[in-house]
Design a protein around this motif. Structure first.
Motif, PDB file in Angstrom:
ATOM      1  N   UNK A 457       0.846  -1.206   0.000  1.00 36.16           N
ATOM      2  CA  UNK A 457       0.000   0.000   0.000  1.00 36.16           C
ATOM      3  C   UNK A 457       0.880   1.255   0.000  1.00 36.16           C
ATOM      4  N   UNK A 458       2.095   1.136   0.509  1.00 39.59           N
ATOM      5  CA  UNK A 458       3.039   2.256   0.468  1.00 39.59           C
ATOM      6  C   UNK A 458       3.343   2.661  -0.965  1.00 39.59           C
ATOM      7  N   UNK A 459       3.525   1.665  -1.849  1.00 43.40           N
ATOM      8  CA  UNK A 459       3.823   1.945  -3.258  1.00 43.40           C
ATOM      9  C   UNK A 459       2.633   2.639  -3.910  1.00 43.40           C
ATOM     10  N   UNK A 460       1.435   2.153  -3.641  1.00 42.94           N
ATOM     11  CA  UNK A 460       0.230   2.777  -4.184  1.00 42.94           C
ATOM     12  C   UNK A 460       0.102   4.223  -3.703  1.00 42.94           C
ATOM     13  N   UNK A 461       0.350   4.443  -2.438  1.00 47.40           N
ATOM     14  CA  UNK A 461       0.282   5.772  -1.839  1.00 47.40           C
ATOM     15  C   UNK A 461       1.258   6.726  -2.535  1.00 47.40           C
ATOM     16  N   UNK A 462       2.495   6.251  -2.749  1.00 42.70           N
ATOM     17  CA  UNK A 462       3.512   7.068  -3.414  1.00 42.70           C
ATOM     18  C   UNK A 462       3.118   7.361  -4.863  1.00 42.70           C
ATOM     19  N   UNK A 463       2.568   6.349  -5.541  1.00 43.36           N
ATOM     20  CA  UNK A 463       2.152   6.532  -6.933  1.00 43.36           C
ATOM     21  C   UNK A 463       1.053   7.579  -7.050  1.00 43.36           C
ATOM     22  N   UNK A 464       0.083   7.537  -6.139  1.00 44.56           N
ATOM     23  CA  UNK A 464      -0.996   8.526  -6.165  1.00 44.56           C
ATOM     24  C   UNK A 464      -0.463   9.938  -5.896  1.00 44.56           C
ATOM     25  N   UNK A 465       0.523  10.044  -5.003  1.00 43.93           N
ATOM     26  CA  UNK A 465       1.144  11.342  -4.743  1.00 43.93           C
ATOM     27  C   UNK A 465       1.865  11.845  -5.987  1.00 43.93           C
ATOM     28  N   UNK A 466       2.585  10.957  -6.654  1.00 46.82           N
ATOM     29  CA  UNK A 466       3.311  11.313  -7.871  1.00 46.82           C
ATOM     30  C   UNK A 466       2.338  11.812  -8.939  1.00 46.82           C
ATOM     31  N   UNK A 467       1.225  11.072  -9.104  1.00 48.85           N
ATOM     32  CA  UNK A 467       0.216  11.476 -10.094  1.00 48.85           C
ATOM     33  C   UNK A 467      -0.376  12.838  -9.732  1.00 48.85           C
ATOM     34  N   UNK A 468      -0.645  13.052  -8.428  1.00 49.64           N
ATOM     35  CA  UNK A 468      -1.164  14.340  -7.988  1.00 49.64           C
ATOM     36  C   UNK A 468      -0.218  15.475  -8.316  1.00 49.64           C
ATOM     37  N   UNK A 469       1.096  15.247  -8.165  1.00 49.88           N
ATOM     38  CA  UNK A 469       2.077  16.281  -8.483  1.00 49.88           C
ATOM     39  C   UNK A 469       2.173  16.520  -9.983  1.00 49.88           C
ATOM     40  N   UNK A 470       1.978  15.458 -10.766  1.00 53.46           N
ATOM     41  CA  UNK A 470       1.948  15.622 -12.224  1.00 53.46           C
ATOM     42  C   UNK A 470       0.809  16.557 -12.623  1.00 53.46           C
ATOM     43  N   UNK A 471      -0.326  16.412 -11.939  1.00 59.21           N
ATOM     44  CA  UNK A 471      -1.488  17.279 -12.231  1.00 59.21           C
ATOM     45  C   UNK A 471      -1.243  18.737 -11.839  1.00 59.21           C
ATOM     46  N   UNK A 472      -0.226  18.972 -10.999  1.00 60.43           N
ATOM     47  CA  UNK A 472       0.073  20.331 -10.542  1.00 60.43           C
ATOM     48  C   UNK A 472       1.299  20.935 -11.216  1.00 60.43           C
ATOM     49  N   UNK A 473       1.784  20.292 -12.289  1.00 61.41           N
ATOM     50  CA  UNK A 473       2.962  20.815 -12.990  1.00 61.41           C
ATOM     51  C   UNK A 473       2.661  22.198 -13.555  1.00 61.41           C
ATOM     52  N   UNK A 474       3.617  23.107 -13.357  1.00 63.57           N
ATOM     53  CA  UNK A 474       3.492  24.445 -13.929  1.00 63.57           C
ATOM     54  C   UNK A 474       3.762  24.377 -15.426  1.00 63.57           C
ATOM     55  N   UNK A 475       2.917  25.008 -16.199  1.00 60.11           N
ATOM     56  CA  UNK A 475       3.124  25.049 -17.635  1.00 60.11           C
ATOM     57  C   UNK A 475       4.211  26.065 -17.978  1.00 60.11           C
ATOM     58  N   UNK A 476       5.062  25.696 -18.935  1.00 65.58           N
ATOM     59  CA  UNK A 476       6.118  26.612 -19.350  1.00 65.58           C
ATOM     60  C   UNK A 476       5.523  27.833 -20.031  1.00 65.58           C
TER      61      UNK A 476
END
Length: 477
Positions: A457-476
């Motif tokens: 579940x730790x891996x799943x938790x980290x993956x969801x966090x990573x995906x959440x950060x991808x959604x917050x990427x600043x556009x160039x």
């Protein structure tokens, strides 16, 4: 064993511990407290880390595992070794390059203040809960063997337990911990090895032990089971990256080595030593259960796995020396992990949350924070005692494990991408990721045809966090 004998053993052990702590930390300054002045010998750090990584819970739990899951835990330990290699060659060069006092300062430099504070608070909550539960287990054993028979209430026990940890670390911090944990690790390993020797001398028949179900190590047959090899191995890899490489507690002593190369040697040698030490614990568990079966000690069948080692070691089934060795090893393992946690909590709260690293009154602030952390830990121990039942303890451990998932996701995003994110929204991501993980975890058996999550579940938790950060990427622009 009578309470007086146990009390004398504990007093002698702590007298030696305090002497070593005083000699090692009497000239320590703030740099010595936080980072050991970056002058620690790598081999001493490697040995001392074994004591910090193995808590009192591990000391009694690992031998008790063999009745239900054999040596399956060794699959995860092999994953730990791979994880340590990744930490050594990915994270260590980064930490030394940035010259960090707290590893969470990386998040500030990479993303911003909100991400930095989120990481620091995640560590604080998980480490405080985890350390409190581990010390609670110590308190329960001491209450059973010493304080209870003497008519002393548990709240006195809690204060005594935390006071010992505080006194071992208040002066020298990391500088003291390296040497005191060296003593604790030696006591821990020696106690387990001698327990094995005395149990074997008691006449345990180990013919055919390699084919016994209690020594089965690898499980490849059922992916849905928690003991399945790849679940355990991969969970071990990511678990050690999160709970060691991204944990201020265990990284603080590693970063006290003189340079990155020595830190890397410390991690790899420590990982190999851990395989041997865990192997000793598992072998001891097999011997204890075999002895109970051969001698017809039927009470063992009614005990929880965690209670088997204490019950047999202190129950006059073996020579008195076995009980003494159990007490020394248990106390060494428990107080090593707690002292390390208290120092790391003080460092992280002072540097990360209060931002007092460059304060002119840093020594005074650090001292007050150290006292505050000890008081808060004592309160947590007593609250856990008030609520004491298995579900509460397991829930606390599970909550603590959830907090490392977002840390793993944030560090992975920072290291493996070069994109910036909208920093102010990160706290929402690190809250949502564990919540979604919990929902999936609770319903996994129904949604995924009987599949039950374990440490992955730790891996799943980290993956969801990573995906959440991808959604917050600043556009160039």
């Amino acid at each position: 064993m009578n309470p007086l004998t146990i009390l004398i053993v504990i007093a002698c052990y702590f007298a030696l511990l305090f002497l070593i702590s005083y000699l090692a930390g009497r000239k320590a300054d703030n740099a010595g407290f936080f980072s050991g002045n970056r002058s620690s010998n790598w081999l001493l750090v490697a040995i001392s880390t074994i004591g910090a990584a193995i808590s009192g819970v591990t000391f009694v739990s690992v031998p008790g595992m063999v009745a239900t899951s054999g040596w399956a835990y060794m699959q995860m330990v092999l994953g730990f070794t791979v994880g340590q290699i990744i930490i050594a060659y990915v994270l260590i060069p980064l930490y030394y390059k940035l010259n960090l006092t707290s590893i969470y300062q990386y998040l500030q430099q990479r993303f911003g203040m909100n991400t930095y504070k989120s990481g620091a608070w995640l560590f604080f909550v998980s480490k405080m809960l985890g350390a409190s539960v581990r010390l609670f287990v110590v308190g329960e054993v001491l209450q059973l063997l010493v304080f209870g028979p003497l008519g002393i209430p548990f709240w006195v026990n809690a204060i005594f337990t935390v006071l010992i940890v505080y006194l071992c670390t208040f002066k020298g911090g990391v500088k003291s911990l390296i040497w005191t944990d060296l003593l604790k690790t030696c006591c821990l390993i020696l106690s387990v090895a001698l327990c094995i020797y005395f149990v074997l001398r008691a006449g345990v028949n180990i013919d055919g032990w390699t084919s016994n179900n209690m020594t089965r190590t690898f499980f490849f047959d059922n992916p849905k089971e928690g003991t399945y090899f790849w679940k355990q191995f991969l969970a071990g890899v990511f678990l050690v990256i999160a709970t060691t490489g991204l944990d201020q507690d265990l990284m603080q002593r590693t970063l006290s080595c003189k340079n990155p190369r020595e830190s890397q040697k410390n991690l790899i040698v420590g990982a190999l030593m851990q395989i041997v030490v865990i192997g000793l614990f598992l072998f001891l568990g097999f011997l204890l259960y075999s002895y109970a079966n051969q001698m017809g000690i039927t009470q063992v069948a009614q005990l929880k796995g965690d209670d088997v080692f204490p019950f047999l070691a202190t129950g006059n089934y073996f020579p008195v020396i076995v009980g003494i060795l159990f007490i020394i090893g248990f106390i060494a393992a428990a107080y090593s992990a707690a002292g390390s946690a208290l120092t790391a909590l003080t460092t992280s709260f002072t540097v990360d949350i209060l931002n007092k690293e460059n304060d002119s009154n840093l020594t005074k602030v650090r001292t007050l924070v150290h006292i505050g952390m000890a008081v808060l830990m004592a309160i947590c121990i007593y609250v856990i005692h008030m609520l004491n039942n298995d579900s509460v303890i397991q829930t606390v451990y599970k909550v603590a494990s959830y907090t490392y998932g977002p840390l793993l996701g944030m560090f992975c995003f920072g290291i493996f991408t070069k994109r910036q994110v909208r920093d102010r929204w990160i706290p929402i991501v690190v809250i949502l990721a564990p919540v979604i993980t919990w929902v999936i975890d609770v319903n996994s058996a129904v949604w995924f045809n009987g599949y039950v999550f374990s440490h992955e579940r730790l891996i799943l938790n980290a993956l969801l966090t990573f995906i959440g950060m991808v959604c917050l990427i600043k556009k160039n622009k």
